[in-house]
Design a protein around this motif. Structure first.
Motif, PDB file in Angstrom:
ATOM      1  N   GLU A   3      33.349  15.503  50.839  1.00  0.00           N
ATOM      2  CA  GLU A   3      33.830  16.320  50.078  1.00  0.00           C
ATOM      3  C   GLU A   3      33.496  17.358  49.799  1.00  0.00           C
ATOM      4  N   TRP A  18      27.748  22.776  37.459  1.00  0.00           N
ATOM      5  CA  TRP A  18      27.938  21.591  37.332  1.00  0.00           C
ATOM      6  C   TRP A  18      29.591  21.752  36.805  1.00  0.00           C
ATOM      7  N   THR A  34      30.771  17.203  40.041  1.00  0.00           N
ATOM      8  CA  THR A  34      31.437  18.968  40.960  1.00  0.00           C
ATOM      9  C   THR A  34      30.719  19.737  40.730  1.00  0.00           C
ATOM     10  N   GLU A  84      31.876  19.865  35.381  1.00  0.00           N
ATOM     11  CA  GLU A  84      32.885  19.112  34.639  1.00  0.00           C
ATOM     12  C   GLU A  84      31.852  19.314  33.636  1.00  0.00           C
ATOM     13  N   LYS A 100      32.026  17.353  45.990  1.00  0.00           N
ATOM     14  CA  LYS A 100      31.788  16.096  44.887  1.00  0.00           C
ATOM     15  C   LYS A 100      30.710  14.863  44.851  1.00  0.00           C
ATOM     16  N   TRP A 144      39.976  26.947  47.478  1.00  0.00           N
ATOM     17  CA  TRP A 144      39.574  26.162  48.565  1.00  0.00           C
ATOM     18  C   TRP A 144      40.116  25.692  49.702  1.00  0.00           C
ATOM     19  N   ALA A 181      38.841  25.015  40.915  1.00  0.00           N
ATOM     20  CA  ALA A 181      38.778  23.843  39.595  1.00  0.00           C
ATOM     21  C   ALA A 181      38.693  25.144  38.621  1.00  0.00           C
ATOM     22  N   LYS A 228      32.555  24.333  47.187  1.00  0.00           N
ATOM     23  CA  LYS A 228      32.625  22.581  46.070  1.00  0.00           C
ATOM     24  C   LYS A 228      32.498  21.465  46.906  1.00  0.00           C
TER      25      LYS A 228
END
Length: 413
Positions: free
Chosen positions: A340, A372, A357, A374, A351, A332, A32, A349
């Motif tokens: 997910e 979180w 995410t 985003e 989703k 990952w 990420a 992680k």
């Protein structure tokens, strides 16, 4: 009582199966974006009255599904970057009482068992030593301390011993060792249930795991197992000559000022900390059962909402480990933990939907600590009851409330 990952770490109550991944086709997904590179939502967006109302609704709804004995539910939400607000959670909600037998209130400083969130700390500790040049994550774990008797003396199964010959700390932290989980052994579970007052030591845990054959060859499958982290803990003790709980205090708790975090059954609670809230597995109150010492480096830490926010900031904001180490923890790979969901090294992680995410970890009594991604928002807490699905019943709905500005409502079923 199942002790597999899906029930132990709040993802549900489905049987765990080992996912086979050929070594040559192992998929490393891109890590990420670093959290500190995004602006995220503001304090005002998180703390608005409509948001608060919806979050309280979500928490109440989650507690209503914690049966037969709902534990005290705790939830803290904060921005990753804290400036004028001081080190305070922007949102703090609690529901319930200290235990089923008393009506004592729970507060922001009430400790709770974080269980497998401990794995974040053990992985971070390993990376701290790697950055100092004290260990190589890709060297055989048996070579770390000069001889291998410290580990092989506990292993009777020859195939298990064969796996150990090539395993690295990276394999163990990523749950790609192929080693069986001692929690999956029926003989161990029978002994564990019978000896509720027994204080387990790490060597015994490996002894029980070491009676079982591996699930697969090293690096050829993902198999979530506390066995992996117990071996890492033993390796770090062998490497440093210090007990694991002493290392966690020196390298993580003190630098991050996590004042009310400690390894339960290994050391006393820090002075001035409140009594821990009780934790339940179905109708069983497991808070003071010494049998819980079998979690050790796989899940033996107690902490608070405030301390968990500090841990997440230390991991994702560069105070505890370097950007390079964080990227390594976020390499990952495929897992069998659910749709997910991919696993790195001490982090996973998930989703939850568009723009949702989450990176962090969960624990058996539905404890959770996530970034979180985003929006640079930290979410931590616990339902203190294993008989629930914490991600689906609480964490995902909380993120939806924040994402939708209070317009999301979790309906009762």
């Amino acid at each position: 009582m199942s002790r597999n990952f899906l029930s132990r770490d709040g993802l549900g109550v489905f049987p765990r199966t080992c996912i086979a991944v050929a070594a040559a086709s192992l998929i490393w997904l891109p890590s990420a974006t670093f959290a500190q590179e995004r602006a995220g939502v503001s304090v005002a967006q998180i703390a608005g009255p409509n948001i608060q109302h919806q979050l309280q609704h979500v928490l109440n709804h989650a507690v209503s599904h914690s049966k037969p004995n709902p534990g005290a539910a705790l939830l803290a939400i904060s921005t990753l970057k804290v400036r004028d607000e001081g080190d305070q959670p922007v949102t703090l909600l609690v529901v319930g009482t200290h235990s089923q037998s008393d009506n004592a209130a729970v507060f922001r400083n009430t400790p709770f068992g974080i269980a497998s969130i401990t794995k974040i700390m053990v992985a971070a500790l390993t990376f701290i030593y790697s950055e100092r040049g004290l260990l190589d994550l890709d060297a055989p774990v048996l070579s770390l301390a000069g001889d291998n008797d410290w580990l092989l003396q506990h292993v009777s199964n020859e195939k298990f011993r064969g796996n150990l010959e090539t395993l690295t700390l990276r394999d163990l932290l990523a749950h790609r060792s192929g080693l069986p989980d001692y929690w999956d052994g029926e003989a161990f579970l029978a002994k564990w249930r019978e000896a509720k007052d027994k204080k387990w030591n790490p060597g015994e845990l490996i002894d029980w795991a070491g009676r079982q054959a591996p699930d697969c060859a090293p690096r050829s499958c993902f198999n979530y197992a506390d066995t992996n982290y117990v071996i890492v803990g033993l390796a770090l003790e062998r490497l440093t000559g210090r007990k694991l709980h002493e290392q966690l205090r020196k390298e993580i708790f003190k630098p991050l000022q996590m004042r009310c975090s400690w390894m339960f059954f290994e050391e006393p609670a820090p002075q001035g900390c409140a009594e821990p809230t009780h934790s339940y597995e179905g109708d069983l109150d497991v808070t003071d059962n010494r049998m819980q010492s079998a979690d050790w480096s796989g899940g033996g830490v107690y902490s608070t909402l405030e301390d968990q926010l500090k841990l997440l900031r230390g991991i994702f904001d560069g105070e505890l480990i370097s950007r390079e180490s964080l990227a390594d923890m976020q390499r990952w790979g495929e897992s069998d933990l659910g749709e997910e969901i991919v696993y790195g090294l001490g982090l996973y992680k998930a989703k939850a939907g568009p723009g949702m995410t989450l990176i962090g970890h969960t624990g058996i009594h539905n404890a959770f600590s996530f970034l979180w991604v985003e929006q640079n928002v930290l979410i931590t807490g616990s339902l203190n009851q294993s008989n629930n699905q914490g991600l689906k019943q609480l964490v995902f709905p909380v993120v939806r409330v924040l994402r939708d500005g209070g317009g999301y409502v979790e309906h009762s079923h």
